[in-house]
Scaffold this active site. Structure first.
Site, mmCIF file in Angstrom:
data_model
loop_
_atom_site.group_PDB
_atom_site.id
_atom_site.type_symbol
_atom_site.label_atom_id
_atom_site.label_comp_id
_atom_site.label_asym_id
_atom_site.label_seq_id
_atom_site.Cartn_x
_atom_site.Cartn_y
_atom_site.Cartn_z
ATOM 1 N N ASP A 88 4.545 0.880 22.671
ATOM 2 C CA ASP A 88 3.821 1.801 23.546
ATOM 3 C C ASP A 88 2.918 2.652 22.671
ATOM 4 O OD1 ASP A 88 3.095 3.602 25.754
ATOM 5 O OD2 ASP A 88 4.921 2.909 26.732
ATOM 6 N N ASP A 135 -1.403 -1.659 19.719
ATOM 7 C CA ASP A 135 -1.816 -2.674 20.684
ATOM 8 C C ASP A 135 -0.899 -3.890 20.598
ATOM 9 O OD1 ASP A 135 -3.109 -4.656 22.156
ATOM 10 O OD2 ASP A 135 -5.109 -4.071 21.484
ATOM 11 N N ASP A 154 0.178 -0.781 33.957
ATOM 12 C CA ASP A 154 -0.927 -0.164 34.692
ATOM 13 C C ASP A 154 -1.524 -1.210 35.635
ATOM 14 O OD1 ASP A 154 -3.327 1.033 35.536
ATOM 15 O OD2 ASP A 154 -3.440 2.206 33.694
ATOM 16 N N ASP A 158 5.431 -2.296 41.153
ATOM 17 C CA ASP A 158 5.529 -1.792 42.521
ATOM 18 C C ASP A 158 4.153 -1.821 43.196
ATOM 19 O OD1 ASP A 158 4.357 0.301 41.105
ATOM 20 O OD2 ASP A 158 5.254 1.843 42.388
ATOM 21 N N ARG A 172 13.032 5.805 36.500
ATOM 22 C CA ARG A 172 12.633 7.006 37.224
ATOM 23 C C ARG A 172 11.325 6.747 37.982
ATOM 24 N NH1 ARG A 172 11.869 12.291 33.629
ATOM 25 N NH2 ARG A 172 10.530 10.808 32.571
ATOM 26 N N GLU A 195 10.212 3.911 39.002
ATOM 27 C CA GLU A 195 10.497 2.991 40.103
ATOM 28 C C GLU A 195 11.099 3.734 41.282
ATOM 29 O OE1 GLU A 195 13.013 -1.171 40.764
ATOM 30 O OE2 GLU A 195 13.078 -0.115 38.853
#
Length: 215
Positions: free
Chosen positions: A66, A93, A116, A152, A190, A192
């Site tokens: 990350d 990356d 994202d 989601d 969290r 989600e």
């Protein structure tokens, strides 16, 4: 960044951190100090789910990538407090990591949870799960390795399913060719939970890396 996160970064980065610079090829057995299977997780947020999975499965190493510095510090802190030495945190990356720094067939799994979604049509090309990315990832995944995605954002889930299903290096674990139930090993995050509270539908995709052609 909290004081605890900053302290964890300062103390633990030299031990458990990896800067993605594309300048060297790393041996994962040296990075982790053992030859246990390694799963690459791209994008871990604050690291709570990663830490839970590491604690629940100490025989699997997790290389978590990350660029969010507070999240890096938080995950290092969670791993340290929980005595989990099967986590390494990489900054940079993931494409460069895969392309320049990992050896062929070195990964036993790939996890991409809630990337994202780039919802605007003109930004769809920025989405991670694309044919070119999967072709690169396939070179680093052992035959049988599990690719696990979750989102989601339903239009992105449909695109993921379409791209993975069409890729010759991957095979859906679901007999009906559709989405998978959330496996027990993936904790509810969290993020989600917030999505579910808003009525979002979460879709999991589980695909295997098929054996290399000619082997």
């Amino acid at each position: 960044m909290t004081a605890g996160q900053a302290d964890a970064l300062q103390r633990l980065w030299p031990l458990w951190g990896l800067d993605i610079d594309g300048q060297r090829v790393i041996e994962l057995s040296e990075l982790f100090g053992n030859s246990k299977p390694v799963v690459l997780e791209i994008g871990f947020g604050m690291g709570e789910a990663t830490a839970q999975m590491a604690a629940a499965d100490p025989d699997t190493n997790i290389l978590a990538v990350d660029v969010h510095t507070p999240g890096q510090g938080n995950l290092l802190n969670l791993a340290d407090r929980g005595g989990m030495d099967n986590v390494r945190v990489a900054n940079g990356d993931a494409i460069i990591l895969l392309r320049e720094m990992l050896t062929p067939d070195s990964l036993d799994g790939l996890r991409v949870y809630f990337p994202d979604p780039w919802p605007k049509k003109r930004h769809h090309k920025r989405r991670l799960i694309q044919p070119e990315f999967l072709t690169l990832a396939a070179t680093r995944l052992r035959p049988g390795a599990l690719v696990h995605c979750a989102t989601d954002w339903e239009p992105y889930a449909e695109q993921m399913l379409e791209v993975l299903s069409a890729h010759p290096d991957f095979e859906n674990t679901q007999a009906d060719g559709g989405f998978a139930p959330r496996p027990e090993f993936r904790p509810l995050t969290r993020f989600e939970g917030q999505g579910l509270d808003k009525g979002h539908v979460v879709n999991d995709l589980l695909f295997h890396r098929v054996p290399h052609q000619g082997r």
